[in-house]
Scaffold this active site. Structure first.
Site, PDB file in Angstrom:
ATOM      1  N   SER A   1       0.863  -1.187   0.000  1.00 54.03           N
ATOM      2  CA  SER A   1       0.000   0.000   0.000  1.00 54.03           C
ATOM      3  C   SER A   1       0.892   1.228   0.000  1.00 54.03           C
ATOM      4  CB  SER A   1      -0.863  -0.005   1.268  1.00 54.03           C
ATOM      5  OG  SER A   1      -1.500   1.245   1.418  1.00 54.03           O
TER       6      SER A   1
ATOM      7  N   TYR B   1      -1.862  -1.040  10.479  1.00 50.08           N
ATOM      8  CA  TYR B   1      -1.965  -1.284   9.031  1.00 50.08           C
ATOM      9  C   TYR B   1      -0.736  -0.733   8.316  1.00 50.08           C
ATOM     10  CZ  TYR B   1      -3.815  -1.386   4.267  1.00 50.08           C
ATOM     11  OH  TYR B   1      -3.991  -1.636   2.921  1.00 50.08           O
TER      12      TYR B   1
HETATM   13  N1  LIG Z   1      -8.667  -1.014  -1.227  1.00 53.68           N
HETATM   14  C1  LIG Z   1      -7.622  -0.180  -1.143  1.00 53.68           C
HETATM   15  O1  LIG Z   1      -7.748   1.070  -1.234  1.00 53.68           O
HETATM   16  C2  LIG Z   1      -6.248  -0.743  -0.941  1.00 53.68           C
HETATM   17  C3  LIG Z   1      -5.167   0.156  -1.047  1.00 53.68           C
HETATM   18  C4  LIG Z   1      -3.887  -0.318  -0.867  1.00 53.68           C
HETATM   19  C5  LIG Z   1      -3.702  -1.659  -0.590  1.00 53.68           C
HETATM   20  N2  LIG Z   1      -4.756  -2.514  -0.497  1.00 53.68           N
HETATM   21  C6  LIG Z   1      -4.491  -3.934  -0.242  1.00 53.68           C
HETATM   22  O2  LIG Z   1      -5.104  -4.707  -1.246  1.00 53.68           O
HETATM   23  C7  LIG Z   1      -5.366  -6.028  -0.744  1.00 53.68           C
HETATM   24  C8  LIG Z   1      -6.803  -6.420  -1.073  1.00 53.68           C
HETATM   25  O3  LIG Z   1      -7.659  -5.548  -0.358  1.00 53.68           O
HETATM   26  P1  LIG Z   1      -9.138  -5.168  -0.817  1.00 53.68           P
HETATM   27  O4  LIG Z   1      -9.207  -3.694  -0.805  1.00 53.68           O
HETATM   28  O5  LIG Z   1      -9.521  -5.939  -2.022  1.00 53.68           O
HETATM   29  O6  LIG Z   1      -9.933  -5.661   0.487  1.00 53.68           O
HETATM   30  P2  LIG Z   1     -11.187  -6.647   0.703  1.00 53.68           P
HETATM   31  O7  LIG Z   1     -12.214  -6.418  -0.353  1.00 53.68           O
HETATM   32  O8  LIG Z   1     -11.545  -6.497   2.129  1.00 53.68           O
HETATM   33  O9  LIG Z   1     -10.560  -8.096   0.441  1.00 53.68           O
HETATM   34  C9  LIG Z   1      -9.631  -8.647   1.340  1.00 53.68           C
HETATM   35  C10 LIG Z   1      -9.490 -10.118   1.007  1.00 53.68           C
HETATM   36  O10 LIG Z   1      -8.524 -10.691   1.910  1.00 53.68           O
HETATM   37  C11 LIG Z   1      -9.105 -11.862   2.443  1.00 53.68           C
HETATM   38  N3  LIG Z   1      -8.513 -12.243   3.731  1.00 53.68           N
HETATM   39  C12 LIG Z   1      -8.448 -11.525   4.877  1.00 53.68           C
HETATM   40  N4  LIG Z   1      -7.869 -12.259   5.832  1.00 53.68           N
HETATM   41  C13 LIG Z   1      -7.546 -13.460   5.286  1.00 53.68           C
HETATM   42  C14 LIG Z   1      -6.932 -14.647   5.754  1.00 53.68           C
HETATM   43  N5  LIG Z   1      -6.520 -14.770   7.029  1.00 53.68           N
HETATM   44  N6  LIG Z   1      -6.742 -15.676   4.901  1.00 53.68           N
HETATM   45  C15 LIG Z   1      -7.148 -15.582   3.633  1.00 53.68           C
HETATM   46  N7  LIG Z   1      -7.774 -14.499   3.117  1.00 53.68           N
HETATM   47  C16 LIG Z   1      -7.963 -13.461   3.936  1.00 53.68           C
HETATM   48  C17 LIG Z   1     -10.585 -11.557   2.548  1.00 53.68           C
HETATM   49  O11 LIG Z   1     -11.331 -12.755   2.725  1.00 53.68           O
HETATM   50  P3  LIG Z   1     -12.787 -12.776   3.464  1.00 53.68           P
HETATM   51  O12 LIG Z   1     -13.793 -12.363   2.423  1.00 53.68           O
HETATM   52  O13 LIG Z   1     -12.897 -14.191   3.899  1.00 53.68           O
HETATM   53  O14 LIG Z   1     -12.709 -11.803   4.600  1.00 53.68           O
HETATM   54  C18 LIG Z   1     -10.782 -10.904   1.198  1.00 53.68           C
HETATM   55  O15 LIG Z   1     -10.890 -11.884   0.189  1.00 53.68           O
HETATM   56  C19 LIG Z   1      -5.048  -5.963   0.761  1.00 53.68           C
HETATM   57  O16 LIG Z   1      -3.776  -6.502   1.003  1.00 53.68           O
HETATM   58  C20 LIG Z   1      -5.069  -4.463   1.055  1.00 53.68           C
HETATM   59  O17 LIG Z   1      -4.270  -4.136   2.167  1.00 53.68           O
HETATM   60  C21 LIG Z   1      -6.031  -2.080  -0.677  1.00 53.68           C
END
Ligand SMILES: NC(=O)c1ccc[n+]([C@@H]2O[C@H](COP(=O)([O-])OP(=O)(O)OC[C@H]3O[C@@H](n4cnc5c(N)ncnc54)[C@H](OP(=O)(O)O)[C@@H]3O)[C@@H](O)[C@H]2O)c1
Length: 242
Positions: free
Chosen positions: A142, A165
Site C-alpha cells: 500500500s 496497518y
Molecule cells: N482497497 C484499497 O484502497 C487498498 C489500497 C492499498 C492496498 N490494499 C491492499 O489490497 C489487498 C486487497 O484488499 P481489498 O481492498 O480488495 O480488500 P477486501 O475487499 O476487504 O478483500 C480482502 C481479502 O482478503 C481476504 N482475507 C483476509 N484475511 C484473510 C486470511 N486470514 N486468509 C485468507 N484471506 C484473507 C478476505 O477474505 P474474506 O472475504 O474471507 O474476509 C478478502 O478476500 C489488501 O492486502 C489491502 O491491504 C487495498
C-alpha cells in the site's frame, strides 16, 4: 490444460482487488487458483470466473493457519508440480488509531495477516515457485506502507495514520527487499504493488479508484517479462518511494 499454461495463486481472491487480479490473470490465459479462507465464498468466486471463461479453481487457504497453508501447497504440488505466480493479496485493515494509542492486540492481528501470513505462504510455496521457468511473487502492499510518503506533510495521505496497518505494509515491503535480494540470481522476481486508494470492503468502499484500476499494478508485476525489475515497489504508473 496445456503444460505451458502458467499457474497463479492469488490469496484473498474471493472478492475485491484479489478477485479482479484473478480475473485479469485468467483473461491473460493463466490458470488461476482462487485462494480463499471460506469455502463457500471461494467456490462462488471461482464459479463466477469460470462462467466468464477463466480457467479458475478454488484453493482453500487461510493465511493465518499454517496447516491450511501446507495443505494448499500440497494440493498445488500434486495438481501442477509447480507454481508460476504467487500474489500475496489477502489483507486486513482493523483500526484507525495512531501509534500512541493503538491496541497491541489489534496491531498483532493486523501483522498476523498482512505480514506473517505473507511470509508463511511464501515460504511454503517457494519450493514450487523455484520449479517455475519464470516465477513471480507480488506482495500487495500500500502507499500507506511508504515511509517516504507518510513522513511528507505535503503527501495527500499524510494524515492517514492507522498505525498497525501502515506498519504492517512497511514490514511487508522489507520482506520484498530481503527476499528479492536472496533470489536475485534465480528466475524469480519479487516486487511490492501499491494498488492505490480503491473502493472495496476494506475501506467501506470509499476510495476514488475502481477495482479494475486497483488490480492493475499487481497484474503488471505478475506478468513481468524476464527482463523486468525485481526488488521494487510499483503503482500502476511507475515506481513508488519506499
Ligand atoms: N482497497 C484499497 O484502497 C487498498 C489500497 C492499498 C492496498 N490494499 C491492499 O489490497 C489487498 C486487497 O484488499 P481489498 O481492498 O480488495 O480488500 P477486501 O475487499 O476487504 O478483500 C480482502 C481479502 O482478503 C481476504 N482475507 C483476509 N484475511 C484473510 C486470511 N486470514 N486468509 C485468507 N484471506 C484473507 C478476505 O477474505 P474474506 O472475504 O474471507 O474476509 C478478502 O478476500 C489488501 O492486502 C489491502 O491491504 C487495498
Amino acid at each position: 490444460m496445456s503444460i505451458n499454461n502458467r499457474v497463479a495463486l492469488i490469496t484473498g481472491a474471493n472478492k475485491g482487488i484479489g478477485l479482479e487480479i484473478a480475473r485479469q490473470l485468467g483473461q491473460n490465459g493463466l490458470t488461476v487458483l482462487v485462494g480463499a479462507r471460506d469455502a463457500g465464498r471461494g467456490e462462488e468466486a471461482t464459479q463466477t470466473l469460470q462462467s466468464e471463461g477463466v480457467d479458475a479453481r478454488f484453493v482453500a487457504i487461510d493465511v493465518n493457519d499454517q496447516s491450511s497453508i501446507e495443505a494448499a501447497a500440497k494440493t498445488i504440488e500434486s495438481d501442477f508440480g509447480r507454481l508460476d505466480v504467487l500474489v500475496n493479496n489477502a489483507g486486513v485493515a482493523l483500526e484507525s488509531t495512531g501509534a500512541s494509542e493503538a491496541s497491541l492486540e489489534v496491531v498483532r492481528r493486523t501483522f498476523d495477516t498482512n505480514f506473517f501470513g505473507v511470509v508463511a505462504v511464501t515460504q511454503a510455496l517457494l519450493p514450487l515457485i523455484r520449479k517455475s521457468e519464470s516465477g513471480r511473487i507480488v506482495n500487495v502492499s500500500s502507499g500507506l506502507g511508504s515511509l517516504t510518503q507518510l513522513s511528507d506533510p505535503s503527501n495527500q495521505y499524510y494524515a492517514v495514520n492507522p498505525f498497525g496497518y501502515n506498519a504492517s505494509k512497511s514490514a511487508l515491503n522489507a520482506f520484498t527487499v530481503s527476499l528479492a535480494k536472496e533470489l536475485r540470481d534465480t528466475n524469480i522476481k519479487v516486487n511490492s504493488a501499491d494498488p492505490g486508494y480503491t473502493a472495496t470492503d476494506l475501506n467501506g468502499n470509499s476510495g476514488p479508484q475502481t477495482i479494475p484500476e486497483g488490480a492493475q499494478s499487481s497484474v503488471t508485476l505478475a506478468l513481468l517479462p524476464d527482463d523486468g525489475p525485481t526488488g521494487g515497489f510499483f503503482e500502476a504508473k511507475g515506481p513508488v518511494a519506499w
